[in-house]
Scaffold this motif. Structure first.
Motif, PDB file in Angstrom:
ATOM      1  N   LEU A 103       1.712   1.539   8.970  1.00 45.55           N
ATOM      2  CA  LEU A 103       0.379   1.138   8.521  1.00 45.55           C
ATOM      3  C   LEU A 103       0.145   1.502   7.055  1.00 45.55           C
ATOM      4  O   LEU A 103      -0.559   0.785   6.330  1.00 45.55           O
ATOM      5  N   LYS A 104       0.753   2.581   6.607  1.00 51.83           N
ATOM      6  CA  LYS A 104       0.608   3.005   5.213  1.00 51.83           C
ATOM      7  C   LYS A 104       1.111   1.928   4.257  1.00 51.83           C
ATOM      8  O   LYS A 104       0.522   1.692   3.196  1.00 51.83           O
ATOM      9  N   ASP A 105       2.197   1.255   4.631  1.00 47.93           N
ATOM     10  CA  ASP A 105       2.732   0.165   3.809  1.00 47.93           C
ATOM     11  C   ASP A 105       1.720  -0.968   3.658  1.00 47.93           C
ATOM     12  O   ASP A 105       1.554  -1.536   2.575  1.00 47.93           O
ATOM     13  N   ILE A 106       1.052  -1.292   4.758  1.00 46.36           N
ATOM     14  CA  ILE A 106       0.063  -2.368   4.740  1.00 46.36           C
ATOM     15  C   ILE A 106      -1.135  -1.979   3.880  1.00 46.36           C
ATOM     16  O   ILE A 106      -1.626  -2.771   3.066  1.00 46.36           O
ATOM     17  N   LYS A 107      -1.602  -0.756   4.042  1.00 54.33           N
ATOM     18  CA  LYS A 107      -2.734  -0.287   3.238  1.00 54.33           C
ATOM     19  C   LYS A 107      -2.400  -0.332   1.750  1.00 54.33           C
ATOM     20  O   LYS A 107      -3.268  -0.650   0.917  1.00 54.33           O
ATOM     21  N   ARG A 108      -1.157  -0.041   1.411  1.00 51.06           N
ATOM     22  CA  ARG A 108      -0.754  -0.067   0.002  1.00 51.06           C
ATOM     23  C   ARG A 108      -0.879  -1.476  -0.575  1.00 51.06           C
ATOM     24  O   ARG A 108      -1.337  -1.665  -1.709  1.00 51.06           O
ATOM     25  N   GLN A 109      -0.491  -2.487   0.206  1.00 50.43           N
ATOM     26  CA  GLN A 109      -0.611  -3.865  -0.259  1.00 50.43           C
ATOM     27  C   GLN A 109      -2.078  -4.259  -0.455  1.00 50.43           C
ATOM     28  O   GLN A 109      -2.429  -4.943  -1.422  1.00 50.43           O
ATOM     29  N   PHE A 110      -2.931  -3.832   0.473  1.00 44.95           N
ATOM     30  CA  PHE A 110      -4.360  -4.111   0.314  1.00 44.95           C
ATOM     31  C   PHE A 110      -4.917  -3.411  -0.927  1.00 44.95           C
ATOM     32  O   PHE A 110      -5.770  -3.963  -1.636  1.00 44.95           O
ATOM     33  N   HIS A 111      -4.446  -2.201  -1.188  1.00 42.84           N
ATOM     34  CA  HIS A 111      -4.906  -1.495  -2.387  1.00 42.84           C
ATOM     35  C   HIS A 111      -4.483  -2.237  -3.648  1.00 42.84           C
ATOM     36  O   HIS A 111      -5.256  -2.344  -4.613  1.00 42.84           O
ATOM     37  N   HIS A 112      -3.257  -2.778  -3.650  1.00 43.74           N
ATOM     38  CA  HIS A 112      -2.813  -3.587  -4.794  1.00 43.74           C
ATOM     39  C   HIS A 112      -3.746  -4.779  -4.988  1.00 43.74           C
ATOM     40  O   HIS A 112      -4.059  -5.165  -6.122  1.00 43.74           O
ATOM     41  N   LEU A 113      -4.205  -5.358  -3.882  1.00 44.63           N
ATOM     42  CA  LEU A 113      -5.124  -6.500  -3.975  1.00 44.63           C
ATOM     43  C   LEU A 113      -6.449  -6.083  -4.605  1.00 44.63           C
ATOM     44  O   LEU A 113      -7.001  -6.803  -5.457  1.00 44.63           O
ATOM     45  N   LEU A 114      -6.985  -4.937  -4.183  1.00 47.32           N
ATOM     46  CA  LEU A 114      -8.260  -4.465  -4.755  1.00 47.32           C
ATOM     47  C   LEU A 114      -8.152  -4.259  -6.260  1.00 47.32           C
ATOM     48  O   LEU A 114      -9.138  -4.431  -6.990  1.00 47.32           O
ATOM     49  N   LYS A 115      -6.965  -3.908  -6.723  1.00 52.98           N
ATOM     50  CA  LYS A 115      -6.774  -3.641  -8.150  1.00 52.98           C
ATOM     51  C   LYS A 115      -6.982  -4.876  -9.017  1.00 52.98           C
ATOM     52  O   LYS A 115      -7.270  -4.746 -10.219  1.00 52.98           O
TER      53      LYS A 115
ATOM     54  N   THR B 268      -9.726   0.202   6.872  1.00 47.24           N
ATOM     55  CA  THR B 268     -10.269  -0.459   5.681  1.00 47.24           C
ATOM     56  C   THR B 268     -10.914   0.562   4.758  1.00 47.24           C
ATOM     57  O   THR B 268     -10.753   0.499   3.532  1.00 47.24           O
ATOM     58  N   GLN B 269     -11.634   1.506   5.349  1.00 46.49           N
ATOM     59  CA  GLN B 269     -12.280   2.538   4.533  1.00 46.49           C
ATOM     60  C   GLN B 269     -11.246   3.367   3.783  1.00 46.49           C
ATOM     61  O   GLN B 269     -11.472   3.775   2.632  1.00 46.49           O
ATOM     62  N   ASP B 270     -10.093   3.610   4.416  1.00 43.34           N
ATOM     63  CA  ASP B 270      -9.012   4.331   3.727  1.00 43.34           C
ATOM     64  C   ASP B 270      -8.579   3.585   2.466  1.00 43.34           C
ATOM     65  O   ASP B 270      -8.343   4.204   1.416  1.00 43.34           O
ATOM     66  N   VAL B 271      -8.483   2.268   2.571  1.00 45.95           N
ATOM     67  CA  VAL B 271      -8.080   1.456   1.415  1.00 45.95           C
ATOM     68  C   VAL B 271      -9.149   1.525   0.322  1.00 45.95           C
ATOM     69  O   VAL B 271      -8.830   1.686  -0.863  1.00 45.95           O
TER      70      VAL B 271
ATOM     71  N   GLY C  38      -9.392   3.522  -4.052  1.00 47.53           N
ATOM     72  CA  GLY C  38      -9.901   3.061  -5.344  1.00 47.53           C
ATOM     73  C   GLY C  38     -10.364   1.627  -5.306  1.00 47.53           C
ATOM     74  O   GLY C  38      -9.708   0.774  -4.699  1.00 47.53           O
ATOM     75  N   TYR C  39     -11.519   1.379  -5.903  1.00 44.63           N
ATOM     76  CA  TYR C  39     -12.039   0.012  -6.015  1.00 44.63           C
ATOM     77  C   TYR C  39     -12.811  -0.097  -7.323  1.00 44.63           C
ATOM     78  O   TYR C  39     -13.290   0.898  -7.873  1.00 44.63           O
TER      79      TYR C  39
END
Length: 435
Positions: free
Chosen positions: A195-207, A224-227, A231-232
């Motif tokens: 799941l950490k891998d998936i959250k990392r991709q979502f974080h890249h998207l927020l960037k 989602t809250q973890d993502v 940072g947003y």
């Protein structure tokens, strides 16, 4: 430009073919197999379709778009690389087109297709000639994709990788200005370790969402809250906080100014109520009032293969559902149980996705089907623990025969698979219609 698409029958690539054709390009495509509804859609577009990946059948083209289902060793891929022919991934190709658009991206493990079509339907019904690309077929909308003349473009934003040569998630290429995150759970075990891998991709998207952009999400979804906490830099639209409250029992959404009822909207289930909320709030950022979105959604009939009613045959209701994850199975089965409290319901569930078929979900799979009276599991690889004392079959023919042997004992049958559901539904309907 003449563009040839490898893997054209995938829902994304078929939609991309539509947009490229509307953009004035000449399109052809190859795939290993063609089946409805996408094969019918490509036929209607008059796309030249080639079955198989023999290099001898590869037509001459100015550009080759390679789908993420293809990898090294594929005969066409090897030929393209050996002869240095120009190629791109599908998401990169679409990203090039979207540079001039205001992109509304719908992401998450579940609900992307339905929410994307809801949002698309709202904008179209409100008179906006928007562009869209959604992985599925809706009865309300002609085709699964359109370029549109409006600046708004709605895209189903998948976290799956872009191609064998581009391991970034597809959604990174789309540069959205408004992002919906329906939910985040572990899926796609074939490309993500955890799941950490998936959250990392979502974080890249927020960037890459601009500061003027919007992120719409449920603040009680911990993943989602973890993502968000990573940072947003954009405006947060939080569902289930002081400014936007929802009530599942009364099916209402309450803002600071007003309370709105969604009770009369046609699609059933808590998961669809959540989808409605996300689409309505996203449309609001695009200038559509909440009450106008609700009026539009009253006319929305849903999406094919999302608890799609396939008719009554010998008194038995048949439904087709695209469930590909325990949470999706639970949401759909709970919705149909709530709709038919006193009926006997049979689930026929194929472990077809990479994550389900490799046993990653364990006993959570079995528990997700508790709203059914009985389940037949099509378990090709034998990953379900026999200690669960459930009905498992290992091949299609055995699944059909097992279902036929007990189908008359049930009022409702729900077929769940993210592959070709017709291979199960068609013989069952044929059997029932003979009785």
């Amino acid at each position: 430009m003449r563009i040839h698409i490898l893997g054209i029958c995938g829902t994304f690539m078929g939609g991309l073919a539509q947009i490229l054709k509307e953009s004035g390009h000449e399109i052809s495509g190859s795939d290993a197999q063609f089946y409805p509804p996408m094969s019918d859609h490509l036929d209607a577009m008059e796309v030249d379709m080639i079955k198989g990946y023999s290099k001898d059948t590869l037509p001459k083209a100015d550009l080759y778009v390679i789908g993420n289902a293809l990898s090294r060793g594929n005969e066409c891929v090897e030929f393209i690389l050996d002869t240095k022919l120009p190629f791109k991934s599908g998401p990169e190709m679409l990203g090039d087109i979207l540079k001039t658009k205001k992109v509304f991206a719908v992401s998450g493990t579940h609900g992307k297709t339905t929410t994307s079509y809801m949002l698309t339907h709202i904008f179209l019904d409100q008179g906006k000639d928007i562009g869209f690309l959604v992985g599925g077929i809706s009865d309300n909308i002609s085709g699964s994709a359109s370029l549109g003349t409006d600046e708004i473009f709605v895209i189903e934003a998948d976290e799956y990788d872009s191609a064998f040569f581009d391991k970034r998630s597809k959604f990174i290429h789309y540069s959205p200005s408004t992002l919906i995150i329906n939910n985040i759970e572990f899926d796609h075990a074939d490309i993500f370790d955890d799941l950490k891998d998936i959250k990392r991709q979502f974080h890249h998207l927020l960037k890459i969402i601009p500061s003027s952009g919007n992120i719409i999400y449920f603040n009680n979804d911990s993943n989602t809250q973890d993502v968000i906490n990573m940072g947003y830099w954009s405006n947060l639209i939080k569902i289930n906080d002081d400014e936007i409250k929802i009530n599942f029992e009364t099916e209402e959404i309450e803002t600071i100014e007003h309370k709105f009822s969604l009770k009369n909207l046609p699609l059933i289930g808590e998961h669809n109520f959540k989808n409605y909320i996300c689409a309505i709030l996203a449309a609001k950022t695009g200038g559509v009032k909440i009450e106008d979105s609700i009026d539009s959604l009253l006319k929305f009939q849903g999406v094919k293969r999302r608890l799609e009613f396939k008719g009554i045959h010998s008194g038995i209701k048949i439904y087709d559902d695209f469930a590909h994850h325990p949470s999706a199975i639970e949401a759909s089965s709970q919705a149909i149980r709530k709709e038919f409290l006193s009926k006997k319901i049979l689930g026929v569930i194929e472990l077809a996705s990479n994550t389900m078929s490799d046993g990653t979900h364990g006993d959570a799979l079995i528990k997700s089907s508790n709203f059914f009276d009985e389940v037949i599991w099509l378990d090709h690889k034998g990953v379900i623990d026999k200690a669960n004392e459930v009905h498992t079959v290992n091949n299609l023919d055995e699944c059909i025969q097992k279902t036929i042997s007990i189908i008359k004992d049930y009022d409702i049958v729900v077929i769940m698979t993210n592959k070709d559901s017709q291979k199960l539904i068609k013989p069952l309907i044929e059997y029932l219609n003979e009785k």
